[in-house]
Write a protein that holds these residues in place. Structure first.
Motif, PDB file in Angstrom:
ATOM      1  N   MET A   1      10.646 -16.616  -2.622  1.00  0.00           N
ATOM      2  CA  MET A   1      10.311 -15.356  -3.278  1.00  0.00           C
ATOM      3  C   MET A   1      10.803 -15.423  -4.727  1.00  0.00           C
ATOM      4  O   MET A   1      11.972 -15.686  -4.980  1.00  0.00           O
ATOM      5  CB  MET A   1      10.946 -14.183  -2.531  1.00  0.00           C
ATOM      6  N   GLN A   2       9.903 -15.171  -5.663  1.00  0.00           N
ATOM      7  CA  GLN A   2      10.209 -15.288  -7.088  1.00  0.00           C
ATOM      8  C   GLN A   2      10.779 -13.979  -7.618  1.00  0.00           C
ATOM      9  O   GLN A   2      10.213 -12.898  -7.390  1.00  0.00           O
ATOM     10  CB  GLN A   2       8.937 -15.643  -7.859  1.00  0.00           C
ATOM     11  N   GLU A   3      11.878 -14.045  -8.345  1.00  0.00           N
ATOM     12  CA  GLU A   3      12.453 -12.875  -8.997  1.00  0.00           C
ATOM     13  C   GLU A   3      11.887 -12.755 -10.398  1.00  0.00           C
ATOM     14  O   GLU A   3      11.850 -13.731 -11.154  1.00  0.00           O
ATOM     15  CB  GLU A   3      13.976 -12.978  -9.044  1.00  0.00           C
ATOM     16  N   MET A  13      13.871  -3.966 -15.380  1.00  0.00           N
ATOM     17  CA  MET A  13      13.382  -3.622 -14.053  1.00  0.00           C
ATOM     18  C   MET A  13      13.129  -4.933 -13.319  1.00  0.00           C
ATOM     19  O   MET A  13      12.502  -5.848 -13.853  1.00  0.00           O
ATOM     20  CB  MET A  13      12.099  -2.789 -14.114  1.00  0.00           C
ATOM     21  N   VAL A  14      13.630  -5.011 -12.105  1.00  0.00           N
ATOM     22  CA  VAL A  14      13.622  -6.258 -11.347  1.00  0.00           C
ATOM     23  C   VAL A  14      12.680  -6.129 -10.156  1.00  0.00           C
ATOM     24  O   VAL A  14      12.653  -5.098  -9.472  1.00  0.00           O
ATOM     25  CB  VAL A  14      15.041  -6.622 -10.862  1.00  0.00           C
ATOM     26  N   ALA A  15      11.900  -7.187  -9.930  1.00  0.00           N
ATOM     27  CA  ALA A  15      10.975  -7.230  -8.801  1.00  0.00           C
ATOM     28  C   ALA A  15      10.996  -8.617  -8.181  1.00  0.00           C
ATOM     29  O   ALA A  15      11.472  -9.582  -8.796  1.00  0.00           O
ATOM     30  CB  ALA A  15       9.562  -6.873  -9.250  1.00  0.00           C
ATOM     31  N   TRP A  16      10.479  -8.691  -6.974  1.00  0.00           N
ATOM     32  CA  TRP A  16      10.341  -9.966  -6.281  1.00  0.00           C
ATOM     33  C   TRP A  16       8.893 -10.125  -5.856  1.00  0.00           C
ATOM     34  O   TRP A  16       8.232  -9.151  -5.480  1.00  0.00           O
ATOM     35  CB  TRP A  16      11.265 -10.014  -5.070  1.00  0.00           C
ATOM     36  N   ARG A  17       8.407 -11.366  -5.903  1.00  0.00           N
ATOM     37  CA  ARG A  17       6.982 -11.606  -5.669  1.00  0.00           C
ATOM     38  C   ARG A  17       6.748 -12.879  -4.868  1.00  0.00           C
ATOM     39  O   ARG A  17       7.448 -13.868  -5.037  1.00  0.00           O
ATOM     40  CB  ARG A  17       6.244 -11.734  -7.004  1.00  0.00           C
ATOM     41  N   ILE A  18       5.740 -12.816  -3.994  1.00  0.00           N
ATOM     42  CA  ILE A  18       5.167 -14.014  -3.392  1.00  0.00           C
ATOM     43  C   ILE A  18       3.691 -14.005  -3.786  1.00  0.00           C
ATOM     44  O   ILE A  18       2.945 -13.100  -3.411  1.00  0.00           O
ATOM     45  CB  ILE A  18       5.316 -14.029  -1.861  1.00  0.00           C
ATOM     46  N   PHE A  41       8.933  -7.477   5.026  1.00  0.00           N
ATOM     47  CA  PHE A  41       7.491  -7.241   5.024  1.00  0.00           C
ATOM     48  C   PHE A  41       6.785  -8.101   3.977  1.00  0.00           C
ATOM     49  O   PHE A  41       5.736  -8.697   4.249  1.00  0.00           O
ATOM     50  CB  PHE A  41       7.221  -5.760   4.746  1.00  0.00           C
ATOM     51  N   VAL A  42       7.354  -8.197   2.770  1.00  0.00           N
ATOM     52  CA  VAL A  42       6.747  -9.002   1.708  1.00  0.00           C
ATOM     53  C   VAL A  42       6.663 -10.471   2.125  1.00  0.00           C
ATOM     54  O   VAL A  42       5.680 -11.159   1.829  1.00  0.00           O
ATOM     55  CB  VAL A  42       7.525  -8.826   0.392  1.00  0.00           C
ATOM     56  N   GLU A  43       7.678 -10.948   2.814  1.00  0.00           N
ATOM     57  CA  GLU A  43       7.655 -12.342   3.259  1.00  0.00           C
ATOM     58  C   GLU A  43       6.511 -12.606   4.231  1.00  0.00           C
ATOM     59  O   GLU A  43       5.926 -13.690   4.236  1.00  0.00           O
ATOM     60  CB  GLU A  43       8.991 -12.689   3.914  1.00  0.00           C
ATOM     61  N   VAL A  44       6.150 -11.603   5.034  1.00  0.00           N
ATOM     62  CA  VAL A  44       5.031 -11.760   5.971  1.00  0.00           C
ATOM     63  C   VAL A  44       3.702 -11.572   5.247  1.00  0.00           C
ATOM     64  O   VAL A  44       2.797 -12.407   5.352  1.00  0.00           O
ATOM     65  CB  VAL A  44       5.150 -10.762   7.139  1.00  0.00           C
ATOM     66  N   LEU A  45       3.555 -10.475   4.498  1.00  0.00           N
ATOM     67  CA  LEU A  45       2.292 -10.215   3.801  1.00  0.00           C
ATOM     68  C   LEU A  45       1.997 -11.299   2.779  1.00  0.00           C
ATOM     69  O   LEU A  45       0.834 -11.646   2.533  1.00  0.00           O
ATOM     70  CB  LEU A  45       2.339  -8.851   3.116  1.00  0.00           C
ATOM     71  N   GLY A  46       3.053 -11.864   2.166  1.00  0.00           N
ATOM     72  CA  GLY A  46       2.873 -12.883   1.141  1.00  0.00           C
ATOM     73  C   GLY A  46       2.238 -14.163   1.639  1.00  0.00           C
ATOM     74  O   GLY A  46       1.824 -15.004   0.838  1.00  0.00           O
ATOM     75  N   ARG A  47       2.118 -14.328   2.948  1.00  0.00           N
ATOM     76  CA  ARG A  47       1.413 -15.497   3.474  1.00  0.00           C
ATOM     77  C   ARG A  47      -0.087 -15.397   3.233  1.00  0.00           C
ATOM     78  O   ARG A  47      -0.793 -16.408   3.286  1.00  0.00           O
ATOM     79  CB  ARG A  47       1.675 -15.627   4.985  1.00  0.00           C
ATOM     80  N   ARG A  48      -0.561 -14.174   2.971  1.00  0.00           N
ATOM     81  CA  ARG A  48      -1.998 -13.952   2.757  1.00  0.00           C
ATOM     82  C   ARG A  48      -2.317 -13.354   1.386  1.00  0.00           C
ATOM     83  O   ARG A  48      -3.343 -13.669   0.794  1.00  0.00           O
ATOM     84  CB  ARG A  48      -2.563 -13.014   3.833  1.00  0.00           C
TER      85      ARG A  48
END
Length: 261
Positions: A1-3, A13-18, A41-48
């Protein structure tokens, strides 16, 4: 996950992204907590899909002013953040108070928002008082996972009591029901079947007020659906994106009870 950290009104402002398939899905947390609640949730949704979770000003890792921001100011900061990270036509996924922030942003900036997912939308007008909300929170607590407690304590420490109380007061003042008819984009409303903060009747009313709303109920979950049922919610969101935005690609949803308005 990218910060990813950008400046909004001169503060980080800080965010995390896949990174993944469009449209981008940006998760907006509730009162007193932070993006931590969405990371499973992001780790799961980020697969798609292109999945983000962001800390609003003053919460989590994001700096904020000394005084708590009002709900409208939080929504404006969110939209300014979208510009700073070069995101457009996004799907905002709010949790609890995050639904109120997302709805305010969508109602006033419909050109920036392609769709909404409202998970446990607050505040039910039938319980618009501190006492009512406290009683509902106490009834809901047994339906949440004990493993959330350390995350919540860390979030409360980061935000501080003044900001938590001020933001909660903002949530009570906000009349989300007056804004919902002006949210014209496709919207998925999600409720945990055991959620004592958001009764079924209120979830159905939220869906009815939306011009393009549909309702989904997640079994075996209280208010914090993204944390407790990350896979189930990701399935619902994938299904919603597939139907609302065909270019998002095919996806399935299984094992959940759905109802349409």
């Amino acid at each position: 996950m990218q910060e990813i950290t950008v400046a909004v009104s001169g503060r980080p402002m800080v965010a995390w992204r896949i990174a993944g398939r469009k449209p981008p899905v940006v998760c907006v947390h509730g009162a007193g907590v932070s993006s931590r609640e969405f990371q499973p949730f992001v780790e799961v949704l980020g697969r798609r899909h292109d999945a983000w979770t962001v800390d609003l000003p003053g919460f989590g890792a994001s700096a904020g002013p000394r005084h708590p921001l009002g709900l409208r100011a939080l929504a404006d900061a969110l939209v300014e953040w979208l510009t700073a990270v070069d995101l457009d036509q996004v799907v905002l996924l709010g949790g609890s108070l995050g639904c109120q922030v997302a709805v305010d942003a969508a109602a006033r900036h419909p050109d920036r928002i392609a769709g909404l997912v409202l998970v446990g939308p607050t505040v039910d007008p039938a319980a618009r008082s501190f006492l009512h909300q406290l009683l509902r929170w106490m009834r809901n607590a047994p339906h949440e996972q004990a493993s959330m407690a350390p995350l919540n304590l860390a979030d409360y420490r980061d935000a501080g009591a003044r900001r938590i109380v001020g933001t909660f007061a903002e949530a009570l003042r906000d009349r989300i029901e007056d804004k919902l008819p002006h949210v014209v984009m496709p919207t998925l409303v999600v409720r945990g079947a055991q959620d004592r903060m958001v009764p079924q009747e209120w979830a159905e009313e939220v869906t009815r007020l939306l011009p393009a709303g549909r309702l989904a109920v997640v079994e075996k979950s209280g208010h914090m659906v993204p944390y407790r049922q990350a896979h189930a919610l990701a399935g619902l969101v994938t299904d919603f994106l597939t139907h609302a935005f065909p270019a998002a690609g095919a996806g399935g949803m299984s094992g959940q009870r759905r109802s349409a308005r």
